[in-house]
Design an enzyme around this catalytic site. Sequence first.
Site, PDB file in Angstrom:
ATOM      1  N   LYS A  81       0.843  -1.195   0.000  1.00 53.53           N
ATOM      2  CA  LYS A  81       0.000   0.000   0.000  1.00 53.53           C
ATOM      3  C   LYS A  81       0.872   1.235   0.000  1.00 53.53           C
ATOM      4  CE  LYS A  81      -4.453   0.983  -0.001  1.00 53.53           C
ATOM      5  NZ  LYS A  81      -5.438   0.263  -0.819  1.00 53.53           N
ATOM      6  N   GLY A 182     -21.166   6.339   3.677  1.00 55.06           N
ATOM      7  CA  GLY A 182     -20.248   6.712   2.615  1.00 55.06           C
ATOM      8  C   GLY A 182     -20.851   6.436   1.252  1.00 55.06           C
ATOM      9  N   GLY A 184     -19.531   7.602  -1.862  1.00 51.52           N
ATOM     10  CA  GLY A 184     -18.616   7.959  -2.937  1.00 51.52           C
ATOM     11  C   GLY A 184     -18.711   6.958  -4.062  1.00 51.52           C
TER      12      GLY A 184
END
Length: 349
Positions: A81, A182, A184
Site C-alpha cells: 500500500k 459513505g 462515494g
Amino acid sequence: MTSRWGFPDFDDHEGVHLFTDPESGLQAVIAIHSTHLGPAGGGVRFWHYADSDDAITDALRLSRGMSYKNAMAGLPMGGGKGVVLADANRTKTPALLKAFGRAIESLGGRYVTAEDVGMADTDMVTIATETKHVSGLPVASGEAGGNPGPSTALGVYLGVRAAAKHALGTSEMRGVHVAIQGVGSVGGGLARLLAADGARLTLADVSAERAAELATELGAATVSADDILTIDADIVSPNALGAILTEASIATLRTGVIAGGANNQLATPEDGWRLHARGITYAPDYVINAGGIINVCLEYLGQGNRAEVETRIRKIPERLEQVWQESARTGEPAAAVADRIAQRLIGRG
C-alpha cells in the site's frame, strides 16, 4: 519485532519505505507486507494525517489487508500500500505525483500501485510517466482496468446480497433496509444497484450534500454521518474510512449484518469477537471488497478482459459463504476465519 519498532500493526512486513522529495513536497509511505504470491499490489491513498505516525500505521494495516485480499481473490499478487501525505489543503500537483512515481520505480517492481481514496485514474496517468508499475489506467471499453470503483461496488453489492441470503434468509432485496455509510464511488455505486432491486435505503456521508443528492435520485432517506451506524436496519454497509467498528460502536449497533466495502473496518481483532458474540453476521472487508483489485490486477498482468473481471468478481459470494460456514463449524468469528485462510495462502499459516 512489533514492540521493537513501536508500531502494533507491524506484521513482519517485508519492507516499510519512507520517501521525501523537498522540491515537489512529497512525503509518502510504501509498505510491502508480502510478495509470497507475486509483486505487492495495492493502491495509493492521498490523505491528510494529523500525525505522520498515523500515515505509517495506515500503510501497515492497509498493506496487510491487501495481502489477504489478493490471496483470497485468487490473484498472483502480494500485498502493499502507498500513502501520500496531503497538506491541510490537500494540494496535489503533477510534480508531487511524478515524485511518487519515481519512488515506486526505485523499488524495482516489488510494489504496483493503483488509485485509492483521494486518487483518480488521471493521477495514475501522471504517475505512469515515471514508472511502469502502475495500474488503474484509462482503458478501452470492454478491457480490464480503469477506475476500480465500479468493480468494487459490484463485488460489495454481490456480497450484500449473499449476506442477506445467509443471515436473513432472503434472495430478494426488495424491502430489505440497508444503511450505507459513505456514498462515494463505491457506496454510491452500491446504493444505485440496491435501489434497482427495490431495497429500502438510508444514506450518510461526510458530505451531507452528496448524500442528499443521491437520496433524491434514488428515493432514499438520509441521516448524519455520526448516526448511520446506530440505524435500526437489516444491513449496515460501511463504505467510508476504516476502524469504525470499535467496542463502543459495536455496542450501539442495531443490525444483524455488517457488509460493506471500507477497508479495515475492525479497529482491533477483538472487535471481530465482539460482533460474533452479538450474533452479527460480518462480511470480512477484504473478501467482499476485492472487485477493484481484481480489475486492476488483471489489467496489470494482462490476464483477460472485462468479462473475465466480472466472472472473478462473481465468485466473491462463494468465498464469503466458505468463511461463514467455517465460522459456524468452529465457533470462531468470520474475521478470524478469513485471516487464518489468508495467512495460509501467503505462507504464514
